[in-house]
Design a protein around this motif. Structure first.
Motif, PDB file in Angstrom:
ATOM      1  N   ILE A 135      44.581  27.737  35.196  1.00 31.88           N
ATOM      2  CA  ILE A 135      43.573  28.767  35.674  1.00 31.88           C
ATOM      3  C   ILE A 135      42.765  29.143  34.467  1.00 31.88           C
ATOM      4  O   ILE A 135      41.535  29.431  35.015  1.00 31.88           O
ATOM      5  N   LEU A 136      43.092  29.230  33.029  1.00 28.30           N
ATOM      6  CA  LEU A 136      42.138  29.309  32.215  1.00 28.30           C
ATOM      7  C   LEU A 136      40.907  28.594  32.330  1.00 28.30           C
ATOM      8  O   LEU A 136      39.786  29.006  31.957  1.00 28.30           O
ATOM      9  N   LYS A 137      41.163  27.369  32.203  1.00 26.58           N
ATOM     10  CA  LYS A 137      39.887  26.357  32.582  1.00 26.58           C
ATOM     11  C   LYS A 137      39.201  26.638  33.695  1.00 26.58           C
ATOM     12  O   LYS A 137      37.970  26.777  33.699  1.00 26.58           O
ATOM     13  N   GLU A 138      39.736  26.902  34.786  1.00 24.98           N
ATOM     14  CA  GLU A 138      39.251  27.280  36.274  1.00 24.98           C
ATOM     15  C   GLU A 138      38.210  28.300  36.086  1.00 24.98           C
ATOM     16  O   GLU A 138      36.963  28.313  36.546  1.00 24.98           O
ATOM     17  N   ILE A 139      38.647  29.325  35.513  1.00 24.89           N
ATOM     18  CA  ILE A 139      37.793  30.578  35.466  1.00 24.89           C
ATOM     19  C   ILE A 139      36.939  30.664  34.315  1.00 24.89           C
ATOM     20  O   ILE A 139      36.192  31.689  34.041  1.00 24.89           O
ATOM     21  N   GLU A 164      49.194  33.298  42.167  1.00 26.24           N
ATOM     22  CA  GLU A 164      48.844  32.857  43.655  1.00 26.24           C
ATOM     23  C   GLU A 164      47.369  32.690  43.820  1.00 26.24           C
ATOM     24  O   GLU A 164      46.537  33.429  43.512  1.00 26.24           O
ATOM     25  N   LYS A 165      47.134  31.892  44.909  1.00 26.90           N
ATOM     26  CA  LYS A 165      45.782  31.542  45.306  1.00 26.90           C
ATOM     27  C   LYS A 165      44.927  32.759  45.572  1.00 26.90           C
ATOM     28  O   LYS A 165      43.845  32.798  45.129  1.00 26.90           O
ATOM     29  N   LYS A 166      45.318  33.611  46.379  1.00 29.93           N
ATOM     30  CA  LYS A 166      44.522  34.830  46.601  1.00 29.93           C
ATOM     31  C   LYS A 166      44.165  35.758  45.538  1.00 29.93           C
ATOM     32  O   LYS A 166      43.149  36.039  45.384  1.00 29.93           O
ATOM     33  N   THR A 167      45.300  35.642  44.428  1.00 31.82           N
ATOM     34  CA  THR A 167      44.863  36.325  43.410  1.00 31.82           C
ATOM     35  C   THR A 167      43.778  35.771  42.491  1.00 31.82           C
ATOM     36  O   THR A 167      42.801  36.428  41.981  1.00 31.82           O
ATOM     37  N   ILE A 168      43.781  34.541  42.341  1.00 36.94           N
ATOM     38  CA  ILE A 168      42.780  33.947  41.558  1.00 36.94           C
ATOM     39  C   ILE A 168      41.469  33.747  42.303  1.00 36.94           C
ATOM     40  O   ILE A 168      40.410  33.829  41.651  1.00 36.94           O
ATOM     41  N   GLU A 169      41.456  33.828  43.844  1.00 36.80           N
ATOM     42  CA  GLU A 169      40.302  33.950  44.346  1.00 36.80           C
ATOM     43  C   GLU A 169      39.598  35.323  44.300  1.00 36.80           C
ATOM     44  O   GLU A 169      38.625  35.361  44.098  1.00 36.80           O
ATOM     45  N   ALA A 170      40.312  36.373  44.113  1.00 37.21           N
ATOM     46  CA  ALA A 170      39.793  37.454  43.823  1.00 37.21           C
ATOM     47  C   ALA A 170      39.429  37.716  42.553  1.00 37.21           C
ATOM     48  O   ALA A 170      38.287  38.476  42.294  1.00 37.21           O
ATOM     49  N   LEU A 171      40.005  37.083  41.467  1.00 33.70           N
ATOM     50  CA  LEU A 171      39.465  37.168  40.194  1.00 33.70           C
ATOM     51  C   LEU A 171      38.165  36.443  40.001  1.00 33.70           C
ATOM     52  O   LEU A 171      37.215  36.902  39.221  1.00 33.70           O
ATOM     53  N   ALA A 185      35.428  38.653  41.178  1.00 39.91           N
ATOM     54  CA  ALA A 185      34.922  39.680  40.335  1.00 39.91           C
ATOM     55  C   ALA A 185      34.513  39.069  39.233  1.00 39.91           C
ATOM     56  O   ALA A 185      33.608  39.757  38.865  1.00 39.91           O
ATOM     57  N   LEU A 186      34.698  37.876  38.880  1.00 40.20           N
ATOM     58  CA  LEU A 186      34.015  37.204  37.935  1.00 40.20           C
ATOM     59  C   LEU A 186      32.497  36.640  38.459  1.00 40.20           C
ATOM     60  O   LEU A 186      31.719  36.098  37.532  1.00 40.20           O
ATOM     61  N   GLY A 187      32.179  36.852  39.694  1.00 35.75           N
ATOM     62  CA  GLY A 187      30.918  36.147  40.122  1.00 35.75           C
ATOM     63  C   GLY A 187      30.927  34.550  40.118  1.00 35.75           C
ATOM     64  O   GLY A 187      30.167  34.158  40.036  1.00 35.75           O
ATOM     65  N   GLN A 188      32.093  34.053  40.654  1.00 32.61           N
ATOM     66  CA  GLN A 188      32.250  32.605  40.439  1.00 32.61           C
ATOM     67  C   GLN A 188      32.194  31.969  42.037  1.00 32.61           C
ATOM     68  O   GLN A 188      32.870  32.793  42.819  1.00 32.61           O
TER      69      GLN A 188
END
Length: 119
Positions: A17-21, A106-113, A116-119
């Motif tokens: 996740i850290l890498k992904e975002i 969870e996938k939906k949590t990471i998608e929401a993040l 928010a980050l504009g990714q």
């Protein structure tokens, strides 16, 4: 306000996740909860944003099974105590960004993040 990630450096999911975002690219402050445990103040501040200690509590922890906590009725006081006693009880990662809290992987949590980050 600090943008911060509470994570476990030995956790493959957290690392992914850290890498992904691109956590470093977004200037997040990282706190490895194994080497730098949450303080009571940090946990209480996270609880204020999350709404409850239970929201921050991981039932997937090996300790959860070992202590047979599923058979018990846990209170907010219990959740707080367990999270402070052992880092594996914190659902992770917990990400603070622009006064929002993203809890877990969870996938939906990471998608929401990512939104928010504009990714």
């Amino acid at each position: 306000m600090t943008n911060k990630i509470y994570h476990l450096s030995t956790c493959d999911t957290c690392r992914k996740i850290l890498k992904e975002i691109d956590a470093t690219g977004h200037g997040f402050e990282l706190q490895d909860i194994k080497t730098e445990p949450l303080t009571e103040k940090q946990l209480d501040e996270l609880k204020e944003k999350a709404g409850s200690y239970e929201a921050l509590f991981s039932r997937r922890s090996q300790q959860y099974k070992a202590l047979n906590l599923a058979a018990q009725t846990l209170t907010e006081t219990d959740y707080r105590k367990y999270i402070l006693e052992h880092y594996t009880f914190l659902k992770r990662p917990v990400i603070e960004y622009n006064n929002q809290l993203f809890i877990g992987n969870e996938k939906k949590t990471i998608e929401a993040l990512k939104d928010a980050l504009g990714q």
